[in-house]
Design a protein around this motif. Structure first.
Motif, PDB file in Angstrom:
ATOM      1  N   ASN A  41    -120.173  75.839  60.611  1.00 39.98           N
ATOM      2  CA  ASN A  41    -119.277  74.699  60.409  1.00 39.98           C
ATOM      3  C   ASN A  41    -119.887  73.672  59.469  1.00 39.98           C
ATOM      4  OD1 ASN A  41    -117.414  75.841  62.124  1.00 39.98           O
ATOM      5  ND2 ASN A  41    -118.039  74.656  63.917  1.00 39.98           N
ATOM      6  N   LEU A  42    -121.185  73.409  59.643  1.00 40.88           N
ATOM      7  CA  LEU A  42    -121.851  72.420  58.796  1.00 40.88           C
ATOM      8  C   LEU A  42    -121.905  72.873  57.346  1.00 40.88           C
ATOM      9  CD1 LEU A  42    -124.784  71.324  61.157  1.00 40.88           C
ATOM     10  CD2 LEU A  42    -122.703  70.056  60.616  1.00 40.88           C
ATOM     11  N   ALA A  95    -118.611  71.885  55.612  1.00 41.70           N
ATOM     12  CA  ALA A  95    -118.193  70.519  55.933  1.00 41.70           C
ATOM     13  C   ALA A  95    -117.129  70.014  54.957  1.00 41.70           C
ATOM     14  CB  ALA A  95    -119.404  69.588  55.938  1.00 41.70           C
ATOM     15  N   GLU A  96    -117.237  70.364  53.671  1.00 42.05           N
ATOM     16  CA  GLU A  96    -116.277  69.878  52.688  1.00 42.05           C
ATOM     17  C   GLU A  96    -114.877  70.407  52.976  1.00 42.05           C
ATOM     18  OE1 GLU A  96    -117.642  70.779  48.804  1.00 42.05           O
ATOM     19  OE2 GLU A  96    -119.357  69.413  48.870  1.00 42.05           O
ATOM     20  N   ILE A 133    -113.743  71.421  55.897  1.00 39.79           N
ATOM     21  CA  ILE A 133    -113.281  70.819  57.162  1.00 39.79           C
ATOM     22  C   ILE A 133    -112.762  69.406  56.919  1.00 39.79           C
ATOM     23  CG2 ILE A 133    -114.061  69.999  59.421  1.00 39.79           C
ATOM     24  CD1 ILE A 133    -116.011  72.369  59.450  1.00 39.79           C
ATOM     25  N   GLU A 134    -113.499  68.630  56.120  1.00 40.95           N
ATOM     26  CA  GLU A 134    -113.119  67.240  55.877  1.00 40.95           C
ATOM     27  C   GLU A 134    -111.856  67.158  55.033  1.00 40.95           C
ATOM     28  OE1 GLU A 134    -113.323  63.058  55.912  1.00 40.95           O
ATOM     29  OE2 GLU A 134    -114.312  64.596  57.144  1.00 40.95           O
ATOM     30  N   LEU A 180    -111.480  68.722  61.327  1.00 42.89           N
ATOM     31  CA  LEU A 180    -112.614  68.314  62.147  1.00 42.89           C
ATOM     32  C   LEU A 180    -112.293  68.328  63.638  1.00 42.89           C
ATOM     33  CD1 LEU A 180    -115.480  67.249  62.395  1.00 42.89           C
ATOM     34  CD2 LEU A 180    -114.602  64.932  62.054  1.00 42.89           C
ATOM     35  N   SER A 181    -111.169  67.761  64.033  1.00 46.77           N
ATOM     36  CA  SER A 181    -110.854  67.670  65.463  1.00 46.77           C
ATOM     37  C   SER A 181    -110.713  69.051  66.092  1.00 46.77           C
ATOM     38  CB  SER A 181    -109.569  66.862  65.670  1.00 46.77           C
ATOM     39  OG  SER A 181    -108.477  67.463  64.988  1.00 46.77           O
ATOM     40  N   VAL A 213    -112.068  71.952  64.947  1.00 48.61           N
ATOM     41  CA  VAL A 213    -113.380  72.611  64.949  1.00 48.61           C
ATOM     42  C   VAL A 213    -114.267  72.019  66.036  1.00 48.61           C
ATOM     43  CG1 VAL A 213    -115.492  72.923  63.610  1.00 48.61           C
ATOM     44  CG2 VAL A 213    -113.273  73.272  62.522  1.00 48.61           C
ATOM     45  N   ARG A 214    -114.226  70.685  66.160  1.00 47.84           N
ATOM     46  CA  ARG A 214    -115.040  70.022  67.177  1.00 47.84           C
ATOM     47  C   ARG A 214    -114.614  70.438  68.578  1.00 47.84           C
ATOM     48  NH1 ARG A 214    -114.803  64.152  66.015  1.00 47.84           N
ATOM     49  NH2 ARG A 214    -112.660  64.397  66.753  1.00 47.84           N
TER      50      ARG A 214
END
Length: 545
Positions: free
Chosen positions: A172-173, A176-177, A179-180, A185-186, A188-189
């Protein structure tokens, strides 16, 4: 052995004090006994320190000896899985195992075998003492077995979920681009939190069971020490033992049962260490250490496919099926085909990154897997489709993190037409970049990657979509580099969809569903394709509009 023998000192001292000093009132005897005990305790403390230092050195030596192998295993896992199984888990397991080896929990396993000797001494004191010790030890051993049955499977499941969760978090990290940018984000989190909650539930469940069993075992041990005092008092009243034996027996029983109690208390750490050992053992057996290969003569660039079938890692169907062809030294080969035709697999197969399931791929007559990779590496240039640079300076990246030869670095940069661009950077060739290229654009990263591929004197260069991020100037630089490679008789395999790059090639290979569709000189292949695509004129189509 010495430490466990010296553990008898408190019992013997108490026995001598109660049965020899107190009845006689001899202060000199008390002084001598006390000095002797002090020296023995000092010796025991030194031995304890020595034992801990031995374990520290052994564990450090173990990690030093295995670090290189574990690095190789982690590297091969990532290589053979196409990066899908890239993980530092093996390093984490090795470090955690080393830490367990230096902890106090391991001492309990060293001391436990001495329990029968302590119990035998209890029988010497009095048979009732001996049988009482046996009953208490059996009860504690049963509690240890219950602890294993109640926690081992749950802890193992929790550890596996935790490892999967860390892998998911790393992936996931890295994205990040994405996901953002798309507001993921919500979701995946939440997915990660769900897995983390499962781990917490399992670990809490195992810890609760272990805590209960640990509390029961502690109560049993403390109760047994009090009860044996009562038993000893009864035997003293019956004049079957002396008061000294009453106190000494209580101390000796506590010492005999302490390892079992400590094993139960440290069982979670032991379960984790056992899992770490098993995982390390499995991966080390899965990827045996490479045998030393005989040095072969420097390759010239002749490549042969002999009925090669290549199955990508994790797949069941071959991506290349029965490929047979010869790429002569100095050939500039273009590889084309639709998406999923096997072009990138072809590149990885040529480089020996993905082994053949059947058939052979040979470089100068030797199977590609037979080459020593460290010796072959300088003769190979590779620019992957997804360009990756490494933490370090631009010069280190171009020189492949070997010994930097400034002249070769500059020559490679000029050949990739990136020399002027690098000079315009704040620190020039000493500019430090990150894995993603820092402030460099996609095209700049690609051209530095091309310079890395051209560094030294490669005889085989594989370029997988080398112009995907290039502008017009970059395309021109790539064409010039291909022309120079042709002049130097370097075998080049170029995978691209752009006609500008393919216009430079001598031969064309067309792949279709992993099979060789057409292969030959460029002009002949193009003519063949034009004939196939030319519509057949019918009577209706011949009528003028």
């Amino acid at each position: 052995m010495v430490i466990n023998l010296l553990m008898l000192v408190p019992s013997i001292y108490m026995l001598q004090v109660y049965d020899r000093v107190v009845p006689t009132g001899n202060k000199f005897t008390l002084l001598m006994l006390t000095l002797i005990v002090f020296l023995l305790f000092l010796t025991m403390s030194i031995m304890e320190w020595v034992r801990s230092q031995i374990l520290v050195r052994v564990s450090a030596r173990l990690e030093i000896l295995l670090n290189q192998r574990v690095f190789g295993v982690a590297y091969k896992q990532a290589l053979y899985s196409g990066g899908q199984r890239a993980s530092s888990q093996s390093f984490d397991d090795l470090t955690s195992l080393r830490q367990f080896l230096t902890g106090s929990g391991l001492f309990a396993f060293f001391d436990a075998p001495w329990m029968p000797i302590y119990i035998a001494l209890m029988f010497v004191f009095h048979p009732w003492y001996g049988w009482f010790s046996v009953a208490t030890a059996v009860l504690l051993v049963l509690l240890a077995i219950v602890n294993e049955r109640a926690t081992a499977k749950t802890l193992e499941e929790a550890n596996m979920l935790a490892i999967a969760g860390r892998g998911q978090m790393s992936r996931n990290l890295r994205n990040a681009e994405v996901i953002e940018s798309m507001g993921m984000l919500s979701h995946v989190r939440q997915r990660w939190l769900t897995m983390t909650s499962q781990v917490l539930v399992l670990q809490s469940d195992a810890s609760s069971r272990a805590g209960l069993i640990n509390a029961v075992s502690k109560v049993v041990r403390l109760t047994s020490q009090s009860l044996i005092l009562g038993l000893g008092a009864y035997l003293v009243i019956e004049r079957e033992i002396t008061p000294g034996l009453m106190i000494a027996g209580s101390i000796l029983l506590g010492r005999a049962l302490a390892p079992i109690d400590m094993i139960i208390a440290s069982w979670k750490g032991f379960i984790n260490a056992r899992g770490q050992y098993q995982r390390l053992n499995e991966v080390l057996l899965q990827f045996p250490a490479e045998t030393e290969r005989m040095t072969l003569p420097a390759p010239t660039g002749l490549i042969k496919f002999e009925e090669a079938h290549v199955v990508p890692p994790g797949a069941k169907v071959p991506a290349l099926k029965g490929i047979s062809l010869t790429i002569e030294r100095g050939d500039l080969l273009g590889v084309i085909g639709s998406s999923g035709a096997g072009k990138s697999t072809f590149a990885r197969a040529v480089l020996g990154i993905w082994p053949t399931a059947s058939g052979k791929i040979r470089l100068d007559g030797a199977e590609i897997s037979a080459w020593n990779r460290d010796e072959l590496g300088p003769y190979i240039g590779y620019l992957p489709q997804d360009i990756e640079l490494f933490e370090g300076t631009i010069s280190e990246n171009i020189a492949r993190f070997g010994e930097i030869d400034p002249e070769k670095v500059v020559n490679a940069a000029k050949m990739a037409d990136v020399h002027e661009l690098i000079l315009r950077l704040p620190e020039g060739y000493n500019t430090i970049i990150g894995a993603s290229g820092g402030t460099l654009s996609g095209g700049q990263r690609q051209r530095i990657g091309l310079a890395r591929a051209l560094y030294g004197d490669p005889v085989v260069v594989v370029l997988d979509e080398p112009n995907s991020n290039l502008d017009e100037q970059g395309e021109l630089a790539l064409g010039n580099a291909l022309q120079r490679l042709k002049q130097k008789q370097v075998t080049v395999i170029l995978i691209s969809h752009r006609h500008a790059a393919l216009s430079k090639v001598d031969k064309l290979l067309i792949l279709s569903d992993g099979q060789l569709a057409v292969y030959g000189p460029r002009d002949q292949v193009i003519s063949h394709l034009q004939q196939q695509s030319r519509p057949v004129k019918t009577a209706a189509s011949a009528v003028p509009a």
